[in-house]
Design an enzyme around this catalytic site. Sequence first.
Site, PDB file in Angstrom:
ATOM      1  N   TYR A 143      10.854  19.402  15.388  1.00  0.00           N
ATOM      2  CA  TYR A 143      11.891  18.663  15.987  1.00  0.00           C
ATOM      3  C   TYR A 143      12.518  19.400  17.127  1.00  0.00           C
ATOM      4  O   TYR A 143      12.402  20.668  17.307  1.00  0.00           O
ATOM      5  CB  TYR A 143      13.209  18.567  14.629  1.00  0.00           C
ATOM      6  CG  TYR A 143      12.561  17.805  13.483  1.00  0.00           C
ATOM      7  CD1 TYR A 143      12.353  16.624  13.248  1.00  0.00           C
ATOM      8  CD2 TYR A 143      12.401  18.584  12.352  1.00  0.00           C
ATOM      9  CE1 TYR A 143      11.951  15.962  12.470  1.00  0.00           C
ATOM     10  CE2 TYR A 143      11.964  18.122  11.150  1.00  0.00           C
ATOM     11  CZ  TYR A 143      11.973  16.693  10.980  1.00  0.00           C
ATOM     12  OH  TYR A 143      11.476  16.274   9.830  1.00  0.00           O
TER      13      TYR A 143
ATOM     14  N   CYS B 102       5.775  35.533  -1.688  1.00  0.00           N
ATOM     15  CA  CYS B 102       6.966  34.840  -2.242  1.00  0.00           C
ATOM     16  C   CYS B 102       7.216  35.836  -3.726  1.00  0.00           C
ATOM     17  O   CYS B 102       6.026  36.528  -4.086  1.00  0.00           O
ATOM     18  CB  CYS B 102       6.698  33.459  -2.882  1.00  0.00           C
ATOM     19  SG  CYS B 102       6.481  32.312  -1.405  1.00  0.00           S
TER      20      CYS B 102
HETATM   21  C1  LIG Z   1      11.779  20.446   6.926  1.00  0.00           C
HETATM   22  C2  LIG Z   1      11.557  20.884   8.327  1.00  0.00           C
HETATM   23  C3  LIG Z   1      12.528  21.327   9.174  1.00  0.00           C
HETATM   24  C4  LIG Z   1      14.044  21.100   8.667  1.00  0.00           C
HETATM   25  O1  LIG Z   1      14.390  19.616   8.314  1.00  0.00           O
HETATM   26  P1  LIG Z   1      15.974  19.361   8.317  1.00  0.00           P
HETATM   27  O2  LIG Z   1      15.791  17.698   8.124  1.00  0.00           O
HETATM   28  O3  LIG Z   1      16.709  19.609   9.202  1.00  0.00           O
HETATM   29  O4  LIG Z   1      16.267  19.915   6.938  1.00  0.00           O
HETATM   30  C5  LIG Z   1      12.587  21.659  10.441  1.00  0.00           C
HETATM   31  N1  LIG Z   1      11.370  21.875  10.899  1.00  0.00           N
HETATM   32  C6  LIG Z   1      10.191  21.903  10.261  1.00  0.00           C
HETATM   33  C7  LIG Z   1       8.928  21.864  10.952  1.00  0.00           C
HETATM   34  C8  LIG Z   1      10.381  21.319   8.961  1.00  0.00           C
HETATM   35  O5  LIG Z   1       9.155  21.070   8.228  1.00  0.00           O
HETATM   36  S1  SF4 Z   2       5.229  29.362  -3.569  1.00  0.00           S
HETATM   37 FE1  SF4 Z   2       7.423  28.555  -4.141  1.00  0.00          FE
HETATM   38  S2  SF4 Z   2       8.666  29.909  -3.133  1.00  0.00           S
HETATM   39 FE2  SF4 Z   2       6.790  30.361  -2.060  1.00  0.00          FE
HETATM   40  S3  SF4 Z   2       6.837  28.874  -0.576  1.00  0.00           S
HETATM   41 FE3  SF4 Z   2       5.790  27.738  -2.060  1.00  0.00          FE
HETATM   42  S4  SF4 Z   2       7.662  26.649  -2.829  1.00  0.00           S
HETATM   43 FE4  SF4 Z   2       8.349  28.234  -1.588  1.00  0.00          FE
END
Ligand SMILES: *Cc1c(COP(=O)(O)O)cnc(C)c1O
Ligand code: SF4
Length: 337
Positions: free
Chosen positions: A86, A98
């Site tokens: 974006y 994680c």
């Molecule tokens: C999900 C995401 C965001 C954040 O999106 P919002 O709608 O602002 O929460 C930003 N960049 C990437 C690449 C995403 O996948």
């Molecule tokens: S394993 Fe769970 S905590 Fe780690 S990036 Fe994926 S969704 Fe997030």
Amino acid sequence: MKVCRNSKDTALEMIANDPQMRAITERYSVAVTEEVMEVINPGDPHDPVARQYMPSVEELKTTPRELADPIGDEAHSPVKGIVHRYPDRVLLKPVHVCSVYCRFCFRREKVGPGSEALSQPELEAALDYIRTTPAIWEVIFSGGDPLVLSPRRLTMIMQELNNIPHVKVIRFHTRVPIADPTRVTPELVAALASEKAVYVVVHCNHANELSDKVRAATQLLIKAGIPLLSQSVLLRGVNDKPETLEKLFRTLVEMRIKPYYLHHPDLAPGTSHFRLPVAEGQTLVKSLQGKVSGIALPKYMLDIPGGHGKVPLMEAGYYEDEAVTDYKGRTHDYPEE
Ligand SMILES: *Cc1c(COP(=O)(O)O)cnc(C)c1O
Ligand code: SF4
């Protein structure tokens, strides 16, 4: 799968001794914490917390629609560790590990103990990209889980961001306060301090995950002046009932955490047992509208495969007849299985 209370090692040993489970753990990472084990009911074969973290033979099935990079991160990565999809915001991914590994994770083939964090030169190149791209208003730490970084390293990265005038907002997406709450120490919280607006988005899918330890961790962040939001994934067998979602969202709001997004499950490999049709998700979410306080209702979102961004599934003009229209107005097929 049967797991034993307070006995992470026993549970993981049982996994290691089963050949099918070994096939899964060779492909996908597995980890749980003591705090997660404490909230699992070992007598319940359908425990909604265990289902999120304990591997299941269903993961051996990969459907043709499931893609290795289900949300197209790779197509939008101008430099290692950055995803710029974006115009006004980027993801910064300093680590790929994680505290726990969620079975439905959209980055499940990228995360794990074998995956390296960004090296110092790679991190500097990522920060340079942010520094030299004035359109970047917000930096979103993602991963992996950015809060597994040491407070020292976080402080260092935060200082770099604090010195970039066009960056006004810093956001963290993390599961640590929910799944590994004792990692949220006063030192970690201090490392997040900034003159800029800092938001933390915690990932939580069931009210059972919100234990007293989790409350203590989240309150530590809130008392430091950091607003908390939550994101959840709509998951078959975890939270696909109206009363389960209602309890989750109400409990979060009672903890001063604003439910932000409810994600439709992504097309990650070996996760078809977690998915449900979009129409079913829409019916579920609609059943809460009006019944539940507006501040307790997140937006129901779909991340379009191929990296076309997220769209709200409850708003007109985005999803219709197994096709989805992205924020730029382009339409993509989204067939149900
Ligand atoms: C999900 C995401 C965001 C954040 O999106 P919002 O709608 O602002 O929460 C930003 N960049 C990437 C690449 C995403 O996948
Ligand atoms: S394993 Fe769970 S905590 Fe780690 S990036 Fe994926 S969704 Fe997030």
